[in-house]
Design a protein around this motif. Structure first.
Motif, PDB file in Angstrom:
ATOM      1  N   SER A  34      14.518   0.203  -4.197  1.00 59.77           N
ATOM      2  CA  SER A  34      14.508  -0.562  -2.938  1.00 59.77           C
ATOM      3  C   SER A  34      13.535   0.480  -1.731  1.00 59.77           C
ATOM      4  CB  SER A  34      15.536  -1.046  -2.202  1.00 59.77           C
ATOM      5  OG  SER A  34      15.384  -1.705  -1.057  1.00 59.77           O
ATOM      6  N   ASN A  35      14.402   1.709  -1.904  1.00 57.74           N
ATOM      7  CA  ASN A  35      13.699   2.803  -0.969  1.00 57.74           C
ATOM      8  C   ASN A  35      12.443   2.993  -1.499  1.00 57.74           C
ATOM      9  OD1 ASN A  35      16.100   2.891   0.696  1.00 57.74           O
ATOM     10  ND2 ASN A  35      16.968   4.404  -0.522  1.00 57.74           N
ATOM     11  N   LEU A  36      11.973   3.134  -2.690  1.00 56.80           N
ATOM     12  CA  LEU A  36      10.605   3.588  -3.067  1.00 56.80           C
ATOM     13  C   LEU A  36       9.676   2.645  -2.709  1.00 56.80           C
ATOM     14  CD1 LEU A  36       9.188   5.756  -5.031  1.00 56.80           C
ATOM     15  CD2 LEU A  36       9.656   3.850  -6.743  1.00 56.80           C
ATOM     16  N   ALA A  37      10.202   1.166  -2.894  1.00 54.07           N
ATOM     17  CA  ALA A  37       9.052   0.132  -2.460  1.00 54.07           C
ATOM     18  C   ALA A  37       8.933   0.165  -1.074  1.00 54.07           C
ATOM     19  CB  ALA A  37       9.705  -1.302  -2.832  1.00 54.07           C
ATOM     20  N   ASP A  38      10.051   0.349  -0.143  1.00 48.50           N
ATOM     21  CA  ASP A  38       9.820   0.288   1.265  1.00 48.50           C
ATOM     22  C   ASP A  38       8.819   1.449   1.858  1.00 48.50           C
ATOM     23  OD1 ASP A  38      11.409  -1.854   1.567  1.00 48.50           O
ATOM     24  OD2 ASP A  38      13.133  -0.621   2.075  1.00 48.50           O
ATOM     25  N   TYR A  39       8.940   2.561   1.059  1.00 54.02           N
ATOM     26  CA  TYR A  39       8.366   3.768   1.433  1.00 54.02           C
ATOM     27  C   TYR A  39       6.824   3.619   1.222  1.00 54.02           C
ATOM     28  CZ  TYR A  39       6.175   8.347   1.113  1.00 54.02           C
ATOM     29  OH  TYR A  39       5.372   9.561   1.447  1.00 54.02           O
ATOM     30  N   HIS A  40       6.485   3.033   0.124  1.00 55.56           N
ATOM     31  CA  HIS A  40       5.157   2.923  -0.412  1.00 55.56           C
ATOM     32  C   HIS A  40       4.484   1.580   0.486  1.00 55.56           C
ATOM     33  CE1 HIS A  40       4.661   6.163  -2.982  1.00 55.56           C
ATOM     34  NE2 HIS A  40       5.786   5.504  -3.717  1.00 55.56           N
ATOM     35  N   ALA A  41       5.153   0.495   0.745  1.00 56.04           N
ATOM     36  CA  ALA A  41       4.876  -0.572   1.703  1.00 56.04           C
ATOM     37  C   ALA A  41       4.515  -0.153   3.173  1.00 56.04           C
ATOM     38  CB  ALA A  41       5.999  -1.730   1.930  1.00 56.04           C
ATOM     39  N   ARG A  42       5.392   1.061   3.701  1.00 57.33           N
ATOM     40  CA  ARG A  42       5.128   1.623   4.647  1.00 57.33           C
ATOM     41  C   ARG A  42       3.843   2.335   4.774  1.00 57.33           C
ATOM     42  NH1 ARG A  42      10.460   2.495   4.865  1.00 57.33           N
ATOM     43  NH2 ARG A  42      10.048   4.790   4.370  1.00 57.33           N
ATOM     44  N   ASN A  43       3.496   3.027   3.740  1.00 56.91           N
ATOM     45  CA  ASN A  43       2.404   3.797   3.760  1.00 56.91           C
ATOM     46  C   ASN A  43       1.001   2.797   3.544  1.00 56.91           C
ATOM     47  OD1 ASN A  43       3.634   6.248   3.846  1.00 56.91           O
ATOM     48  ND2 ASN A  43       3.449   6.439   1.463  1.00 56.91           N
ATOM     49  N   THR A  44       1.233   1.741   2.855  1.00 57.59           N
ATOM     50  CA  THR A  44       0.195   0.771   3.000  1.00 57.59           C
ATOM     51  C   THR A  44      -0.259   0.363   4.176  1.00 57.59           C
ATOM     52  OG1 THR A  44       0.849   0.088   0.501  1.00 57.59           O
ATOM     53  CG2 THR A  44      -0.540  -1.312   1.579  1.00 57.59           C
ATOM     54  N   ILE A  45       0.936  -0.082   4.772  1.00 60.65           N
ATOM     55  CA  ILE A  45       0.578  -0.663   6.308  1.00 60.65           C
ATOM     56  C   ILE A  45       0.070   0.429   7.172  1.00 60.65           C
ATOM     57  CG2 ILE A  45       1.764  -1.758   8.262  1.00 60.65           C
ATOM     58  CD1 ILE A  45       4.106  -3.203   6.284  1.00 60.65           C
ATOM     59  N   ARG A  46       0.501   1.672   7.228  1.00 65.90           N
ATOM     60  CA  ARG A  46       0.098   2.504   8.002  1.00 65.90           C
ATOM     61  C   ARG A  46      -1.554   2.751   7.764  1.00 65.90           C
ATOM     62  NH1 ARG A  46       3.865   6.532   8.026  1.00 65.90           N
ATOM     63  NH2 ARG A  46       3.403   6.865   5.858  1.00 65.90           N
ATOM     64  N   PHE A  47      -1.855   2.673   6.381  1.00 58.51           N
ATOM     65  CA  PHE A  47      -3.293   3.073   5.912  1.00 58.51           C
ATOM     66  C   PHE A  47      -3.964   1.681   6.486  1.00 58.51           C
ATOM     67  CE2 PHE A  47      -6.826   1.731   3.139  1.00 58.51           C
ATOM     68  CZ  PHE A  47      -7.468   3.100   3.260  1.00 58.51           C
ATOM     69  N   ILE A  48      -3.698   0.580   6.659  1.00 57.47           N
ATOM     70  CA  ILE A  48      -4.538  -0.519   6.881  1.00 57.47           C
ATOM     71  C   ILE A  48      -4.671  -0.346   8.572  1.00 57.47           C
ATOM     72  CG2 ILE A  48      -4.286  -3.037   7.414  1.00 57.47           C
ATOM     73  CD1 ILE A  48      -3.188  -3.096   4.604  1.00 57.47           C
ATOM     74  N   GLU A  49      -3.442   0.040   9.048  1.00 59.77           N
ATOM     75  CA  GLU A  49      -3.752   0.183  10.428  1.00 59.77           C
ATOM     76  C   GLU A  49      -4.592   1.491  10.867  1.00 59.77           C
ATOM     77  OE1 GLU A  49       0.853  -1.382  11.765  1.00 59.77           O
ATOM     78  OE2 GLU A  49       0.412   1.006  11.499  1.00 59.77           O
ATOM     79  N   GLU A  50      -4.432   2.330  10.321  1.00 57.85           N
ATOM     80  CA  GLU A  50      -5.544   3.509  10.549  1.00 57.85           C
ATOM     81  C   GLU A  50      -7.058   3.105  10.248  1.00 57.85           C
ATOM     82  OE1 GLU A  50      -4.179   6.882   8.341  1.00 57.85           O
ATOM     83  OE2 GLU A  50      -2.289   7.110   9.557  1.00 57.85           O
ATOM     84  N   TRP A  51      -7.245   2.586   9.200  1.00 62.34           N
ATOM     85  CA  TRP A  51      -8.350   1.894   9.036  1.00 62.34           C
ATOM     86  C   TRP A  51      -8.979   0.967   9.967  1.00 62.34           C
ATOM     87  CZ3 TRP A  51     -10.259  -3.099   7.654  1.00 62.34           C
ATOM     88  CH2 TRP A  51     -11.416  -3.184   7.181  1.00 62.34           C
ATOM     89  N   GLN A  52      -8.222   0.096  10.297  1.00 60.42           N
ATOM     90  CA  GLN A  52      -8.480  -0.670  11.401  1.00 60.42           C
ATOM     91  C   GLN A  52      -9.024   0.006  12.869  1.00 60.42           C
ATOM     92  OE1 GLN A  52      -5.261  -3.565  11.652  1.00 60.42           O
ATOM     93  NE2 GLN A  52      -6.426  -5.043  10.487  1.00 60.42           N
ATOM     94  N   GLN A  53      -8.290   0.997  13.165  1.00 64.83           N
ATOM     95  CA  GLN A  53      -8.578   1.773  14.233  1.00 64.83           C
ATOM     96  C   GLN A  53      -9.978   2.433  14.485  1.00 64.83           C
ATOM     97  OE1 GLN A  53      -5.017   4.178  15.052  1.00 64.83           O
ATOM     98  NE2 GLN A  53      -3.665   2.670  15.531  1.00 64.83           N
ATOM     99  N   THR A  54     -10.414   2.933  13.077  1.00 67.70           N
ATOM    100  CA  THR A  54     -11.552   3.449  13.018  1.00 67.70           C
ATOM    101  C   THR A  54     -12.626   2.522  12.822  1.00 67.70           C
ATOM    102  OG1 THR A  54     -11.391   3.582  10.560  1.00 67.70           O
ATOM    103  CG2 THR A  54     -10.446   5.520  11.713  1.00 67.70           C
ATOM    104  N   ARG A  55     -12.462   1.253  12.749  1.00 67.90           N
ATOM    105  CA  ARG A  55     -13.770   0.424  12.865  1.00 67.90           C
ATOM    106  C   ARG A  55     -14.225   0.410  14.205  1.00 67.90           C
ATOM    107  NH1 ARG A  55     -12.613  -4.753  10.451  1.00 67.90           N
ATOM    108  NH2 ARG A  55     -14.764  -4.745   9.807  1.00 67.90           N
TER     109      ARG A  55
END
Length: 55
Positions: A34-55
């Motif tokens: 569960s912690n593994l899935a949560d960690y990687h899900a947070r990384n995925t969301i952070r990546f998307i948010e960072e990508w949106q800010q650079t557009r």
């Protein structure tokens, strides 16, 4: 989105999927999975948010 960004996004989603598969398939250490899935899900969301800010 360029190809390398797409591959990076796919990598994060794939890592999230791994943790979820462990949970679904009854991995003995459910807290770890569960912690593994949560960690990687947070990384995925952070990546998307960072990508949106650079557009």
């Amino acid at each position: 989105m360029n190809r390398m960004l797409f591959y990076r996004l796919h990598h994060y989603i794939s890592l999230t999927s791994g943790g979820l598969k462990l949970l679904h398939r009854g991995f003995p250490d459910q807290a770890f999975a569960s912690n593994l899935a949560d960690y990687h899900a947070r990384n995925t969301i952070r990546f998307i948010e960072e990508w949106q800010q650079t557009r």
